[in-house]
Scaffold this motif. Structure first.
Motif, mmCIF file in Angstrom:
data_model
loop_
_atom_site.group_PDB
_atom_site.id
_atom_site.type_symbol
_atom_site.label_atom_id
_atom_site.label_comp_id
_atom_site.label_asym_id
_atom_site.label_seq_id
_atom_site.Cartn_x
_atom_site.Cartn_y
_atom_site.Cartn_z
ATOM 1 N N ASN A 1 6.223 -11.803 -8.579
ATOM 2 C CA ASN A 1 6.752 -10.539 -8.074
ATOM 3 C C ASN A 1 7.693 -10.906 -6.926
ATOM 4 O OD1 ASN A 1 4.844 -8.752 -9.616
ATOM 5 N ND2 ASN A 1 3.367 -9.851 -8.350
ATOM 6 N N TYR B 1 13.945 -7.896 1.333
ATOM 7 C CA TYR B 1 13.796 -6.937 2.421
ATOM 8 C C TYR B 1 14.996 -7.062 3.353
ATOM 9 C CZ TYR B 1 8.844 -6.364 1.208
ATOM 10 O OH TYR B 1 7.666 -6.091 0.560
ATOM 11 N N PHE C 1 9.502 -7.088 -10.934
ATOM 12 C CA PHE C 1 8.157 -7.369 -11.427
ATOM 13 C C PHE C 1 8.222 -7.946 -12.843
ATOM 14 C CE2 PHE C 1 6.655 -5.835 -7.713
ATOM 15 C CZ PHE C 1 6.638 -4.469 -7.536
ATOM 16 N N ARG D 1 5.433 -12.579 -4.086
ATOM 17 C CA ARG D 1 4.116 -11.979 -3.874
ATOM 18 C C ARG D 1 3.243 -12.240 -5.090
ATOM 19 N NH1 ARG D 1 3.236 -5.782 -2.615
ATOM 20 N NH2 ARG D 1 1.086 -5.804 -1.923
ATOM 21 N N SER D 2 2.018 -12.695 -4.815
ATOM 22 C CA SER D 2 1.090 -12.962 -5.908
ATOM 23 C C SER D 2 0.491 -11.656 -6.400
ATOM 24 C CB SER D 2 -0.029 -13.890 -5.431
ATOM 25 O OG SER D 2 -0.896 -13.178 -4.538
ATOM 26 N N ASN D 3 -0.166 -11.687 -7.534
ATOM 27 C CA ASN D 3 -0.808 -10.480 -8.046
ATOM 28 C C ASN D 3 -1.969 -10.029 -7.177
ATOM 29 O OD1 ASN D 3 0.834 -9.835 -10.192
ATOM 30 N ND2 ASN D 3 -0.276 -11.129 -11.643
ATOM 31 N N ALA D 4 -2.486 -10.943 -6.332
ATOM 32 C CA ALA D 4 -3.536 -10.557 -5.380
ATOM 33 C C ALA D 4 -2.959 -9.899 -4.147
ATOM 34 C CB ALA D 4 -4.345 -11.788 -4.986
ATOM 35 N N GLN E 1 -5.340 -10.335 5.438
ATOM 36 C CA GLN E 1 -5.190 -9.214 4.520
ATOM 37 C C GLN E 1 -6.548 -8.547 4.347
ATOM 38 O OE1 GLN E 1 -3.544 -10.248 0.664
ATOM 39 N NE2 GLN E 1 -4.377 -8.421 -0.314
ATOM 40 N N SER F 1 -0.255 -1.223 1.942
ATOM 41 C CA SER F 1 0.136 -0.864 0.580
ATOM 42 C C SER F 1 -1.002 -0.091 -0.059
ATOM 43 C CB SER F 1 0.491 -2.100 -0.258
ATOM 44 O OG SER F 1 -0.624 -2.943 -0.411
ATOM 45 N N GLU G 1 -2.430 -0.428 -2.965
ATOM 46 C CA GLU G 1 -3.370 -1.359 -3.564
ATOM 47 C C GLU G 1 -2.877 -2.772 -3.295
ATOM 48 O OE1 GLU G 1 -6.230 -0.837 -5.052
ATOM 49 O OE2 GLU G 1 -6.161 1.355 -5.035
ATOM 50 N N PRO G 2 -3.728 -3.794 -3.462
ATOM 51 C CA PRO G 2 -3.294 -5.153 -3.147
ATOM 52 C C PRO G 2 -2.382 -5.768 -4.192
ATOM 53 C CG PRO G 2 -5.554 -5.160 -3.939
ATOM 54 C CD PRO G 2 -5.158 -3.714 -3.777
ATOM 55 N N SER G 3 -2.374 -5.237 -5.390
ATOM 56 C CA SER G 3 -1.577 -5.834 -6.454
ATOM 57 C C SER G 3 -0.136 -6.022 -6.022
ATOM 58 C CB SER G 3 -1.618 -4.944 -7.699
ATOM 59 O OG SER G 3 -0.578 -5.294 -8.589
ATOM 60 N N GLY G 4 0.458 -7.129 -6.476
ATOM 61 C CA GLY G 4 1.840 -7.420 -6.121
ATOM 62 C C GLY G 4 2.821 -6.373 -6.571
ATOM 63 N N ALA G 5 2.414 -5.506 -7.465
ATOM 64 C CA ALA G 5 3.320 -4.470 -7.953
ATOM 65 C C ALA G 5 3.495 -3.329 -6.972
ATOM 66 C CB ALA G 5 2.805 -3.918 -9.286
ATOM 67 N N TYR G 6 2.617 -3.235 -5.991
ATOM 68 C CA TYR G 6 2.691 -2.127 -5.042
ATOM 69 C C TYR G 6 3.495 -2.535 -3.810
ATOM 70 C CZ TYR G 6 -0.726 0.457 -7.752
ATOM 71 O OH TYR G 6 -1.362 1.148 -8.751
ATOM 72 N N GLU G 7 4.387 -1.656 -3.403
ATOM 73 C CA GLU G 7 5.256 -1.940 -2.276
ATOM 74 C C GLU G 7 4.469 -2.004 -0.975
ATOM 75 O OE1 GLU G 7 8.509 0.774 -2.025
ATOM 76 O OE2 GLU G 7 9.030 0.193 0.031
ATOM 77 N N GLN G 8 4.870 -2.943 -0.119
ATOM 78 C CA GLN G 8 4.331 -3.003 1.233
ATOM 79 C C GLN G 8 5.252 -2.224 2.160
ATOM 80 O OE1 GLN G 8 2.546 -6.942 2.693
ATOM 81 N NE2 GLN G 8 3.953 -7.571 1.116
#
Lengths: 112, 115
Positions: A32, A36, A51, A94-97, B48, B95, B97-104
């Motif tokens: 991901n 910024y 993504f 960014r990792s999936n975690a 985190q 964010s 959720e922690p998943s990388g798909a969610y924006e910070q």
């Protein structure tokens, strides 16, 4: 381990010039990628993100980035910069975690 | 919607003193991050949280830094005792959720100067 390398520390351009900021990453999992921007005196804001799917992603203010998997790159581009684009730009993986690793940033100065 | 709030915005302390920073994330955001940004470098993740549990604190210097997120909302980051090399901007982000798909989403940061 994740890592991000931004090639240019400081870029100076004249208005209307084209921009390309380099970003290379290292990460073994599903990637991901983010760019910024931090305008003077403001906080970090998201420009664009990748993504999956179309490797060419478009962001705000006319910015776009291309994900090239074979080169581990995610370069940021803008065809014609404006004075208001003067800012610091950060690439991040960014990792999936959810763990983010940022590059050290590129300061862009646009001369009017 | 309101953004991530941080206080104080600036802090100057002497080495060996202690300092604490506060962060209020966006309402409903389960994941909260603290970053350290030293001048000329990118933000580096310190810790985190997912709700009130720690997910990753592998880069937190635990001999002097501590953080907590009581009730899974606000968070505080403490440094005790501070060293000169702790001079930096401390960023809080959240964010959904922690998943990388969610924006910070990032707060304005606290600029710490240790003299």
């Amino acid at each position: 381990a994740q890592s991000v390398s931004q090639h240019n520390h400081h870029v100076i351009l004249s208005e209307a010039a084209s921009l390309e900021l380099g970003c290379n990453y290292s990460y073994g999992g599903t990637v991901n990628l983010f760019w910024y921007v931090q305008y003077p005196g403001q906080h970090l804001q998201l420009l664009l993100k990748y993504f999956s799917g179309d490797p060419l992603v478009k962001g705000i203010k006319g910015f776009e980035a291309e994900f090239i998997k074979s080169k581990f790159s995610f370069n940021l581009r803008k065809p014609s910069v404006q004075w208001s684009d003067t800012a610091e730009y950060f690439c991040a993986v960014r990792s999936n975690a959810g763990k983010s690793t940022f590059g050290d940033g590129t300061t862009l100065t646009v001369k009017p | 919607e309101a953004g991530v709030a941080q206080s104080p915005r600036y802090k100057i302390i002497e080495k060996r003193q202690s300092v604490a920073f506060w962060c209020n994330p966006i309402s409903g955001h389960a994941t909260l991050y603290w970053y350290q940004q030293i001048l000329g470098q990118g933000p580096k993740l310190l810790i985190q949280f997912q709700n009130n549990g720690v997910v990753d604190d592998s880069q937190l210097p635990k001999d002097r830094f501590s953080a907590e997120r009581l009730k899974g909302v606000d968070s505080t980051l403490k440094i005790q005792p501070a060293k000169l090399e702790d001079s930096a901007v401390y960023l809080c982000a959240s964010s959904l959720e922690p998943s990388g798909a969610y924006e910070q989403y990032f707060g304005p940061g606290t600029r710490l100067t240790v003299t």
